[in-house]
Design a protein around this motif. Structure first.
Motif, PDB file in Angstrom:
ATOM      1  N   ASN A   1       4.702 -10.446  19.225  1.00 53.56           N
ATOM      2  CA  ASN A   1       4.280  -9.051  19.097  1.00 53.56           C
ATOM      3  C   ASN A   1       5.504  -8.184  18.857  1.00 53.56           C
ATOM      4  OD1 ASN A   1       2.369 -10.418  21.271  1.00 53.56           O
ATOM      5  ND2 ASN A   1       1.176  -8.890  20.165  1.00 53.56           N
ATOM      6  N   LEU A   2       5.429  -7.345  17.852  1.00 49.03           N
ATOM      7  CA  LEU A   2       6.571  -6.528  17.448  1.00 49.03           C
ATOM      8  C   LEU A   2       6.337  -5.061  17.816  1.00 49.03           C
ATOM      9  CD1 LEU A   2       9.278  -6.359  15.920  1.00 49.03           C
ATOM     10  CD2 LEU A   2       7.948  -6.020  13.822  1.00 49.03           C
ATOM     11  N   PHE A   3       7.261  -4.496  18.577  1.00 43.50           N
ATOM     12  CA  PHE A   3       7.274  -3.065  18.902  1.00 43.50           C
ATOM     13  C   PHE A   3       5.958  -2.591  19.520  1.00 43.50           C
ATOM     14  CE2 PHE A   3      11.332  -2.644  17.493  1.00 43.50           C
ATOM     15  CZ  PHE A   3      11.570  -2.726  16.132  1.00 43.50           C
TER      16      PHE A   3
ATOM     17  N   CYS B   1       9.730  -3.327   6.246  1.00 39.35           N
ATOM     18  CA  CYS B   1      11.054  -2.786   6.582  1.00 39.35           C
ATOM     19  C   CYS B   1      10.972  -1.319   7.001  1.00 39.35           C
ATOM     20  CB  CYS B   1      12.002  -2.952   5.395  1.00 39.35           C
ATOM     21  SG  CYS B   1      12.448  -4.668   5.048  1.00 39.35           S
ATOM     22  N   ARG B   2      10.122  -0.546   6.318  1.00 40.62           N
ATOM     23  CA  ARG B   2       9.964   0.860   6.713  1.00 40.62           C
ATOM     24  C   ARG B   2       9.432   0.967   8.129  1.00 40.62           C
ATOM     25  NH1 ARG B   2       8.091   1.632   1.334  1.00 40.62           N
ATOM     26  NH2 ARG B   2       5.927   1.513   2.060  1.00 40.62           N
ATOM     27  N   PHE B   3       8.455   0.080   8.446  1.00 39.04           N
ATOM     28  CA  PHE B   3       7.906   0.089   9.797  1.00 39.04           C
ATOM     29  C   PHE B   3       8.987  -0.288  10.811  1.00 39.04           C
ATOM     30  CE2 PHE B   3       5.154  -0.615  13.314  1.00 39.04           C
ATOM     31  CZ  PHE B   3       5.503  -1.837  13.874  1.00 39.04           C
ATOM     32  N   PHE B   4       9.743  -1.333  10.527  1.00 35.11           N
ATOM     33  CA  PHE B   4      10.765  -1.800  11.457  1.00 35.11           C
ATOM     34  C   PHE B   4      11.830  -0.731  11.696  1.00 35.11           C
ATOM     35  CE2 PHE B   4      12.616  -5.480  13.567  1.00 35.11           C
ATOM     36  CZ  PHE B   4      13.957  -5.111  13.684  1.00 35.11           C
ATOM     37  N   LEU B   5      12.351  -0.175  10.610  1.00 32.36           N
ATOM     38  CA  LEU B   5      13.403   0.833  10.757  1.00 32.36           C
ATOM     39  C   LEU B   5      12.852   2.127  11.357  1.00 32.36           C
ATOM     40  CD1 LEU B   5      15.270   0.265   7.371  1.00 32.36           C
ATOM     41  CD2 LEU B   5      15.938  -0.533   9.649  1.00 32.36           C
TER      42      LEU B   5
ATOM     43  N   ASP C   1      -0.147 -12.932   8.805  1.00 32.73           N
ATOM     44  CA  ASP C   1      -1.151 -13.370   7.841  1.00 32.73           C
ATOM     45  C   ASP C   1      -1.632 -12.246   6.932  1.00 32.73           C
ATOM     46  OD1 ASP C   1      -2.476 -15.606  10.282  1.00 32.73           O
ATOM     47  OD2 ASP C   1      -1.303 -16.114   8.514  1.00 32.73           O
ATOM     48  N   ASP C   2      -1.691 -11.035   7.429  1.00 32.00           N
ATOM     49  CA  ASP C   2      -2.172  -9.892   6.653  1.00 32.00           C
ATOM     50  C   ASP C   2      -1.291  -8.700   7.001  1.00 32.00           C
ATOM     51  OD1 ASP C   2      -5.471  -8.362   6.148  1.00 32.00           O
ATOM     52  OD2 ASP C   2      -3.485  -7.752   5.478  1.00 32.00           O
ATOM     53  N   ILE C   3      -0.390  -8.351   6.100  1.00 34.03           N
ATOM     54  CA  ILE C   3       0.600  -7.334   6.425  1.00 34.03           C
ATOM     55  C   ILE C   3      -0.034  -5.980   6.707  1.00 34.03           C
ATOM     56  CG2 ILE C   3       1.043  -6.768   3.995  1.00 34.03           C
ATOM     57  CD1 ILE C   3       3.655  -6.953   6.814  1.00 34.03           C
ATOM     58  N   GLU C   4      -1.115  -5.641   5.979  1.00 25.25           N
ATOM     59  CA  GLU C   4      -1.762  -4.349   6.207  1.00 25.25           C
ATOM     60  C   GLU C   4      -2.384  -4.288   7.589  1.00 25.25           C
ATOM     61  OE1 GLU C   4      -0.547  -2.506   2.832  1.00 25.25           O
ATOM     62  OE2 GLU C   4      -1.685  -1.663   4.497  1.00 25.25           O
ATOM     63  N   ARG C   5      -3.059  -5.324   7.991  1.00 22.00           N
ATOM     64  CA  ARG C   5      -3.678  -5.328   9.314  1.00 22.00           C
ATOM     65  C   ARG C   5      -2.610  -5.342  10.403  1.00 22.00           C
ATOM     66  NH1 ARG C   5      -7.656 -10.106  10.885  1.00 22.00           N
ATOM     67  NH2 ARG C   5      -5.663 -11.204  11.009  1.00 22.00           N
ATOM     68  N   PHE C   6      -1.534  -6.074  10.158  1.00 22.32           N
ATOM     69  CA  PHE C   6      -0.442  -6.135  11.134  1.00 22.32           C
ATOM     70  C   PHE C   6       0.128  -4.749  11.391  1.00 22.32           C
ATOM     71  CE2 PHE C   6       3.081  -8.057  13.351  1.00 22.32           C
ATOM     72  CZ  PHE C   6       4.159  -7.241  13.061  1.00 22.32           C
ATOM     73  N   LEU C   7       0.330  -3.965  10.331  1.00 22.19           N
ATOM     74  CA  LEU C   7       0.957  -2.661  10.484  1.00 22.19           C
ATOM     75  C   LEU C   7       0.041  -1.656  11.159  1.00 22.19           C
ATOM     76  CD1 LEU C   7       2.790  -2.377   7.035  1.00 22.19           C
ATOM     77  CD2 LEU C   7       3.762  -3.018   9.249  1.00 22.19           C
ATOM     78  N   THR C   8      -1.266  -1.797  10.987  1.00 24.35           N
ATOM     79  CA  THR C   8      -2.203  -0.838  11.580  1.00 24.35           C
ATOM     80  C   THR C   8      -2.695  -1.246  12.955  1.00 24.35           C
ATOM     81  OG1 THR C   8      -4.025  -1.919  10.409  1.00 24.35           O
ATOM     82  CG2 THR C   8      -2.981  -0.047   9.316  1.00 24.35           C
ATOM     83  N   ASP C   9      -2.557  -2.523  13.307  1.00 25.25           N
ATOM     84  CA  ASP C   9      -3.007  -3.007  14.610  1.00 25.25           C
ATOM     85  C   ASP C   9      -1.973  -2.626  15.672  1.00 25.25           C
ATOM     86  OD1 ASP C   9      -3.925  -4.328  16.815  1.00 25.25           O
ATOM     87  OD2 ASP C   9      -3.895  -6.330  15.920  1.00 25.25           O
ATOM     88  N   PRO C  10      -2.380  -1.950  16.750  1.00 23.97           N
ATOM     89  CA  PRO C  10      -1.406  -1.555  17.784  1.00 23.97           C
ATOM     90  C   PRO C  10      -0.668  -2.730  18.405  1.00 23.97           C
ATOM     91  CG  PRO C  10      -3.490  -0.395  18.074  1.00 23.97           C
ATOM     92  CD  PRO C  10      -3.728  -1.435  17.039  1.00 23.97           C
ATOM     93  N   GLY C  11      -1.294  -3.916  18.394  1.00 20.43           N
ATOM     94  CA  GLY C  11      -0.634  -5.081  18.979  1.00 20.43           C
ATOM     95  C   GLY C  11       0.407  -5.719  18.084  1.00 20.43           C
ATOM     96  N   HIS C  12       0.369  -5.424  16.772  1.00 20.75           N
ATOM     97  CA  HIS C  12       1.344  -5.963  15.810  1.00 20.75           C
ATOM     98  C   HIS C  12       1.631  -7.437  16.106  1.00 20.75           C
ATOM     99  CE1 HIS C  12       1.836  -1.828  14.639  1.00 20.75           C
ATOM    100  NE2 HIS C  12       2.423  -1.485  15.785  1.00 20.75           N
TER     101      HIS C  12
END
Length: 807
Positions: A689-691, A793-797, A653-664
């Protein structure tokens, strides 16, 4: 089959707003309205017309008024292009900020909870007021300053120390917004034109608002939102009544309707011969907006519930009448003299008294009432009484004896001086009654289970204040006849498909979207989880405007994930559609860390207006599950295990929050397919949950938790994880494409896995062809979507590099 972007069922305050907003944005929109269109001058007035101004197609009646009678309450709602705006009393008050309560206990048990706030709605209140055009009654202007009923309410409120005000009214008192109020002059045409093509005139103070304004002074929805919607290409179809709705395979909805064909153009002729209609016809759409009114929308969902497996158990709940109460103040006096009030002069409502929540009851509004002038004659005829008639006959006999041929005085006395009608005032109360009623089907017909008992303190308080107003005005107080039997008469039925934070609390979310059914929306009074307190029209319209903003911000979300369908997918229910079969046991109440953790509440939902960007993609996996826990010999089923597959739409829902939240954490919606569970079953809710950190140093995990019901209505959970282990890069494909899965009994949260009974275990895998397809499904909504994909993509890779890169 005809297909459009959006079908809107109904044209009231929710449907008209939706039609305009979606059409203005370029979507193809069809509005299906069961009633007629009424231009100024078309509203019935004579007895022959008024006698047929009711809605019952089976009896050849196609008029405005639809009257419902249930065991403990009665209702009047509207049928026609413009819905309730054709017959409502124009008041456009905002819901008080303090009345957007959250989990407030109710007298009869349970609670009232609103998933939106006044701050959420204020921008949309502003937008609706601008579009409709509202203004308070111009009491200080010549020609309007002598409105006696308004002055009487002001005087009574001042003496009692009550909060009196002139509420915004959707009435044209002036020919244009910057002009001075003036009666009966032409109204300036809007830039989008008028669908009727008939001139409008400003208010003449005739009191006919509730029976349709033949001057066009009322800024009803046909003159505003619907005219603008047609200007932008919306197809407005009258006398089209929807009978069935159902999800389409692959996404979207089918809508089945009949087209009524009254005989003759005049309402008095409609009943000649048997009723006629054509159909059923079917139209399909990507988005379906249900705005057929509280009764119409609730009835459609209840009647078609089998087509929507897993629809929330909250369907039919939270019904109330918005505290509606009608009473009369009769024969007002002022120091032993009659006090003129003339309730028939002016709009139906001109002023309001506001009551705060208090120890003696929940809050309310009390408003002056009005009516057409011909009602004065009815009132005087009813008050004529045998005494006045006997006096007339005696005087007539005397005239015969005395040869007096002048009967003027006798007839004047028989008719009377209009003291009852001229000195009486209806009072309209509405407020925060208890929303504990339930709508249901009985023998296929809609029924309401609701009484005034749990709202007794509220009604007693409103009646007591009305009595005090009557005392100040020297008037007799009289309840409306239905109240003599404690029957509530409401023109504001609300609830039935209430909004909530999660499916255990409501049928739809805070934006009106039905849980589990993407693209299906409720946009009328059925969505309200409790009373508005004030007149509800403005709040319904504001919620619809907010809903449309949400739809347009995320417009690609409904269709993009299902743009390409495999032969297997073509037989599927829509992605994310539904949760639980209608005959399944009701899901347990949500714990604090239960459904709320998965369901997006107002604080969790993305809003492009607030600068958030959302991202989603579709993932498919399939494999085999062996019955029983790991290590236990499998019994039954095919050799090697049962086939198991799922198709998920993963939404961030919110890509910025997703990337900064440890639970992803992201939402997972879609379906599972397994013979072990009875075939293809839609998800009730799911998370991804991703990574997230694993159990060993350097390990990462992708976690899946999918809740659904099997074909027998039993709750099930698929709990799975992908283990991303440090090691050679050659492991990358195996680790990221293999899901270690367990099928558990019940809807199990993460901390309950070890205690849950295991139905089956195994592994699911993503095929290379599925991966290629997944890469084509990435979509975004919100500002700078390309950059959002790049950040993801940067986060994933980057995470993969951390695990598999050279150490």
């Amino acid at each position: 089959m005809e297909h459009v972007d959006a079908v809107v069922v109904g044209s009231g305050f929710g449907g008209a707003v939706a039609a305009y907003r979606l059409a203005e944005a370029g979507l193809s929109v069809v509005v299906l309205e069961r009633g007629r269109a009424y231009a100024p001058g078309d509203f019935p007035r004579g007895p022959a017309q008024l006698g047929r101004a009711f809605w019952d197609p089976a009896e050849g009646l196609y008029g405005m008024y639809d009257i419902w009678s249930f065991s403990d309450c009665d209702s009047v709602v509207a049928s026609g292009l413009g819905g309730g705006s054709l017959i409502y009393a124009n008041v456009m008050l905002r819901k008080d900020e303090d009345w957007f309560v959250h989990e407030q206990a109710l007298p009869g048990g349970g609670y009232e909870s609103w998933p939106v706030t006044r701050a959420d709605l204020d921008p949309h209140y502003d937008a609706v007021e601008r579009m409709i055009g509202v203004a308070p009654y111009p009491l200080s202007h010549p020609g309007f300053d002598g409105t006696l009923k308004t002055l009487a309410m002001r005087d009574a409120a001042a003496e009692l120390g009550l909060d009196w005000r002139l509420p915004p009214l959707a009435v044209s008192f002036a020919p244009s917004p910057d002009a001075e109020p003036c009666q009966g002059v032409p109204v300036a045409a809007a830039a989008y034109g008028n669908l009727h093509g008939v001139p409008r005139r400003t208010c003449r103070l005739c009191g006919e608002c509730d029976i349709g304004c033949n001057d066009g002074a009322k800024n009803s929805l046909d003159h505003t939102y619907l005219s603008a919607a047609r200007h932008h290409g919306a197809d407005l179809r009258t006398l089209h009544e929807v009978r069935r709705v159902r999800p389409r395979v692959g996404g979207g909805y089918d809508v089945q309707y009949v087209e009524h064909m009254p005989r003759g153009d005049d309402t008095a002729e409609d009943g000649d011969g048997p009723p006629r209609s054509t159909g059923p016809h079917t139209i399909s759409c990507d988005r379906l907006v249900l705005a057929a009114g509280t009764y119409g929308t609730s009835h459609l969902l209840l009647k078609n519930r089998a087509a929507f497996p897993g629809l929330s158990a909250a369907l039919g709940t939270r019904f109330c009448g918005n505290g509606d109460m009608l009473a009369f103040l009769l024969r007002a006096t002022d120091r032993s003299r009659t006090r003129p009030i003339r309730a028939s002069r002016g709009p139906v409502i001109t002023s309001a008294i506001r009551l705060d929540d208090g120890a003696d009851g929940r809050g309310a509004y009390i408003e002056d009432g009005g009516y057409p002038e011909f009602v004065d004659y009815l009132a005087e005829g009813a008050a004529m009484g045998p005494g006045r008639v006997a006096r007339f006959l005696l005087r007539r006999l005397r005239n015969i004896v005395t040869h007096d041929t002048n009967l003027s005085a006798e007839f004047a006395d028989l008719i009377g001086r209009g003291e009852l009608s001229g000195t009486s005032l209806p009072l309209l109360g509405m407020g925060r009654d208890v929303p504990d009623g339930r709508l249901r089907l009985r023998d296929g017909r809609l029924d309401v289970e609701w009484t005034a008992e749990t709202s007794e303190d509220y009604f007693d308080r409103v009646r007591a204040i009305m009595r005090r107003i009557g005392d100040v005005l020297g008037a007799e107080y009289a309840d409306s006849p239905p109240w003599w039997r404690r029957r509530v008469m409401t023109v504001h039925p609300l609830g039935g498909a209430p909004m909530g934070l999660h499916p255990g609390e409501g049928v739809c979310d805070a934006y009106g979207e039905v849980f589990g059914f993407p693209g299906l929306y409720v946009a009328d009074g059925a969505a309200l989880p409790g009373p508005v307190g004030a007149n509800p029209s403005l709040t319904i319209a504001a919620l619809a405007d907010r809903m449309c903003t949400r739809i347009l911000e995320t417009r690609a979300a409904v269709t993009a994930p299902v743009a390409k369908l495999s032969p297997i997918e073509a037989e599927a229910v829509p992605v994310g559609a539904a949760a639980r079969p209608a005959d399944a046991p009701e899901a347990p109440a949500a714990a604090a860390d239960g459904p709320r953790a998965f369901a997006a509440g107002p604080q969790d939902e993305p809003s492009v207006f607030e600068g958030r960007t959302s991202l989603w993609f579709v993932e498919e996996m399939r494999g085999l599950l062996l019955p029983g826990p790991p290590g236990r010999a499998a019994r039954g089923g095919p050799a090697g295990g049962f086939p198991f597959a799922f198709r998920l739409t993963i939404t961030i829902d919110d890509i910025e929050r997703f990337l900064t939240d440890p639970g992803h954490e992201a939402r997972a919606e879609g379906w599972i397919e397994a013979d072990l569970c009875g075939g293809r079953r839609p998800l009730a809710r799911g998370s991804f949950n991703l990574f997230v950190p694993g159990e060993t140093a350097g390990q990462r995990c992708m976690r899946y938790r999918l809740h659904f019901y099997d074909a027998d209505g039993r709750p099930r959970t698929l709990a799975g994880h992908k283990e991303i282990q440090p090691g050679a890069p050659t492991r990358l494909w195996l680790d990221t494409s293999t899901l270690h899965a367990r099928l558990l009994e019940g809807h199990v949260e993460e901390d309950g896995d070890e205690r849950a009974a295991v139905v089956a275990t195994g592994a699911l895998r993503i095929l290379p062809s599925d991966l290629v397809r997944m890469l084509t499904t990435f979509r975004t909504a919100g500002p700078d979507g390309t950059a959002a994909v790049a950040r993801f993509c940067r986060f994933f890779l980057g995470e993969l590099w951390e695990v598999y890169g050279p150490g």
